[in-house]
Enzyme design. Structure first.
Site, PDB file in Angstrom:
ATOM      1  N   THR A  73       0.389  16.874  19.483  1.00  0.00           N
ATOM      2  CA  THR A  73       0.313  15.717  18.581  1.00  0.00           C
ATOM      3  C   THR A  73      -0.992  14.968  18.834  1.00  0.00           C
ATOM      4  OG1 THR A  73       2.713  15.519  18.513  1.00  0.00           O
ATOM      5  CG2 THR A  73       1.462  13.541  17.954  1.00  0.00           C
ATOM      6  N   ASN A 119       6.070  26.090  11.996  1.00  0.00           N
ATOM      7  CA  ASN A 119       7.160  25.835  12.939  1.00  0.00           C
ATOM      8  C   ASN A 119       8.542  25.971  12.310  1.00  0.00           C
ATOM      9  OD1 ASN A 119       5.687  23.479  11.826  1.00  0.00           O
ATOM     10  ND2 ASN A 119       7.524  22.376  12.465  1.00  0.00           N
ATOM     11  N   CYS A 147      18.298  17.039   7.752  1.00  0.00           N
ATOM     12  CA  CYS A 147      19.352  16.412   6.947  1.00  0.00           C
ATOM     13  C   CYS A 147      19.881  15.167   7.630  1.00  0.00           C
ATOM     14  CB  CYS A 147      20.500  17.377   6.761  1.00  0.00           C
ATOM     15  SG  CYS A 147      20.005  18.869   5.944  1.00  0.00           S
TER      16      CYS A 147
HETATM   17  C1  LIG Z   1       3.155  23.285  14.621  1.00  0.00           C
HETATM   18  C2  LIG Z   1       3.279  22.144  15.576  1.00  0.00           C
HETATM   19  N1  LIG Z   1       2.239  21.316  15.756  1.00  0.00           N
HETATM   20  C3  LIG Z   1       2.299  20.286  16.596  1.00  0.00           C
HETATM   21  C4  LIG Z   1       3.438  20.009  17.319  1.00  0.00           C
HETATM   22  C5  LIG Z   1       3.455  18.832  18.250  1.00  0.00           C
HETATM   23  O1  LIG Z   1       3.368  19.281  19.584  1.00  0.00           O
HETATM   24  P1  LIG Z   1       3.713  18.325  20.819  1.00  0.00           P
HETATM   25  O2  LIG Z   1       5.189  18.314  20.933  1.00  0.00           O
HETATM   26  O3  LIG Z   1       3.047  18.992  21.988  1.00  0.00           O
HETATM   27  O4  LIG Z   1       3.124  17.000  20.550  1.00  0.00           O
HETATM   28  C6  LIG Z   1       4.560  20.825  17.155  1.00  0.00           C
HETATM   29  C7  LIG Z   1       5.815  20.537  17.868  1.00  0.00           C
HETATM   30  O5  LIG Z   1       6.901  20.706  17.349  1.00  0.00           O
HETATM   31  C8  LIG Z   1       4.481  21.930  16.265  1.00  0.00           C
HETATM   32  O6  LIG Z   1       5.517  22.745  16.063  1.00  0.00           O
END
Ligand SMILES: Cc1ncc(COP(=O)(O)O)c(C=O)c1O
Length: 390
Positions: A83, A160, A336
């Protein structure tokens, strides 16, 4: 076998198939971290020998991450997770950019896509690119948007929720053919150490990764910053992490991240084959045994350990809780809420407009045939009950 003790429940074991959300820490990683949690662990910025020792830990982890990414060690900046890595790349480069156009795919993680409204408030134009119905991005649909004023393009390697893998090399090359100055950020959180990616061939400028998706600790990740680029730090402070990320480094977590990367890279090929075989067996069983189902993310390349399945006529949230009651942990593909079941932005981008009972099954190298048998047993019952509630 991944059986997580669930301390607050009478149920002592769970079958965990939600590895795209987070993963169990590898016991080998815990062993690597323990000395830095229990014994004296210096501040890597200190001059004395405890500081030097802590710096060496960071250096070793950085080398491990750099080798897996395919870059040089100084190009790796440790962060609190992906993030923050996405934020550093997006805000850190665009904040002072004279070029005022950003391109993002519609199925980016919210840690990237969430910056689009901020960018618009700052006067950027943000172009959002839709995937095709299977969830893949056409490089030409990105290329067609690149203009002289395009500062940044942001496309994830793997999604994801639906597991689709994007043609990152073609996308990167298309971007740079249109505008050599446009920067390319790739969120590789879901694919890192699972699906190979040549960052140089793909002309990637920034790559974000996260430790807790690869059996490392939570709260640590990294941003690859191509040599020569200078995103503005998100906050003020010391000169840690090459001045890109002020703040005392989380030495135990970074040591664990480095170890997790090393283990995952050693096991990449076998993990991929094993998880794909289990995943394919699950899908085949669902198709044979449960009527009225469909898959997201197909046809086309997708993560080997991942399946996103719609159980039409059932509510996703109901399915998640019914499976949980039988000790099976998966996630709903649709976020949801009891009062407003609404598909996520990713599913909406595929044209799914209402809750179609989407479940995400994400396996790991710890997943076994026994896990699969448990899921299969629980799933038929859960779908029958959930459909009767509708
Ligand atoms: C594709 C993707 N980007 C970014 C993140 C964020 O990662 P973090 O939990 O290390 O902040 C996630 C977490 O679910 C993710 O799946």
């Amino acid at each position: 076998i991944l059986k997580i003790g669930y301390l607050t429940d009478m149920n002592p074991t769970l079958t965990y198939l939600d590895n795209s959300a987070t993963t169990q820490i590898d016991p080998g990683v815990v062993q690597v971290m323990l000395p830095y949690l229990t014994n004296g662990c210096g501040n890597p910025s200190s001059e004395h020998r405890l500081g030097v020792a802590a710096r060496e830990v960071l250096d070793a982890a950085r080398r491990s991450v750099a080798q897996a990414v395919g870059c040089s060690a100084p190009e790796v900046v440790f962060t609190s997770g992906a993030t923050e890595a996405n934020a550093l790349a997006i805000r850190g480069t665009t904040v002072s950019s004279k070029r005022r156009h950003i391109v993002m795919s519609a199925i980016e993680h919210s840690s990237a896509l969430g910056h689009s409204s901020w960018a618009e408030q700052q006067g950027f134009e943000v172009s959002i690119v839709l995937p095709n119905p299977s969830g893949h991005i056409d490089p030409e649909s990105i290329g067609a948007l690149i203009r002289p004023e395009t500062a940044l393009v942001c496309v994830q390697h793997a999604n994801n929720e639906i597991g689709t893998i994007q043609p990152i090399e073609e996308i990167g090359q298309t971007i740079k053919q249109r505008n050599e100055k446009t920067l390319f950020l790739v969120d590789a959180v879901q694919s890192f150490t699972k699906v190979p990616l040549d960052i140089r061939k793909a002309r990637i400028d920034f790559l974000s990764i996260s430790s807790h998706k690869i059996h490392g600790p939570k709260g640590v990740g990294a941003l690859f910053i191509r040599r020569g680029l200078k995103p503005q730090p998100l906050f003020a402070g010391g000169s840690q992490e090459n001045r890109f990320r002020p703040g005392t480094e989380n030495v135990p977590a970074i040591a664990g991240f480095g170890a997790a990367v090393k283990i995952a890279m050693e096991k990449l090929a076998t993990t991929s084959i094993q998880t794909a075989a289990l995943r394919d067996r699950l899908i085949q069983w669902v198709r044979e045994e449960i009527p009225d189902v469909s898959e997201n993310g197909v046809p086309g390349p997708r993560l080997p350990h991942h399946a996103s399945i719609n159980f039409h006529g059932a509510r996703a949230e109901t399915l998640v809780h019914l499976l949980e009651a039988d000790g099976v942990i998966v996630s709903s593909g649709a976020a949801c809420h009891a009062s407003s079941p609404r598909p996520t932005h990713v599913l909406r981008a595929l044209g799914i407009t209402r809750d179609e009972g989407t479940l995400r099954f994400s396996l790991s190298r710890f997943s076994t045939q026994t896990d699969l048998d448990t899921v299969i047993q629980a799933l038929k019952k859960a779908v029958t009950i959930a459909r009767s509630f509708r």
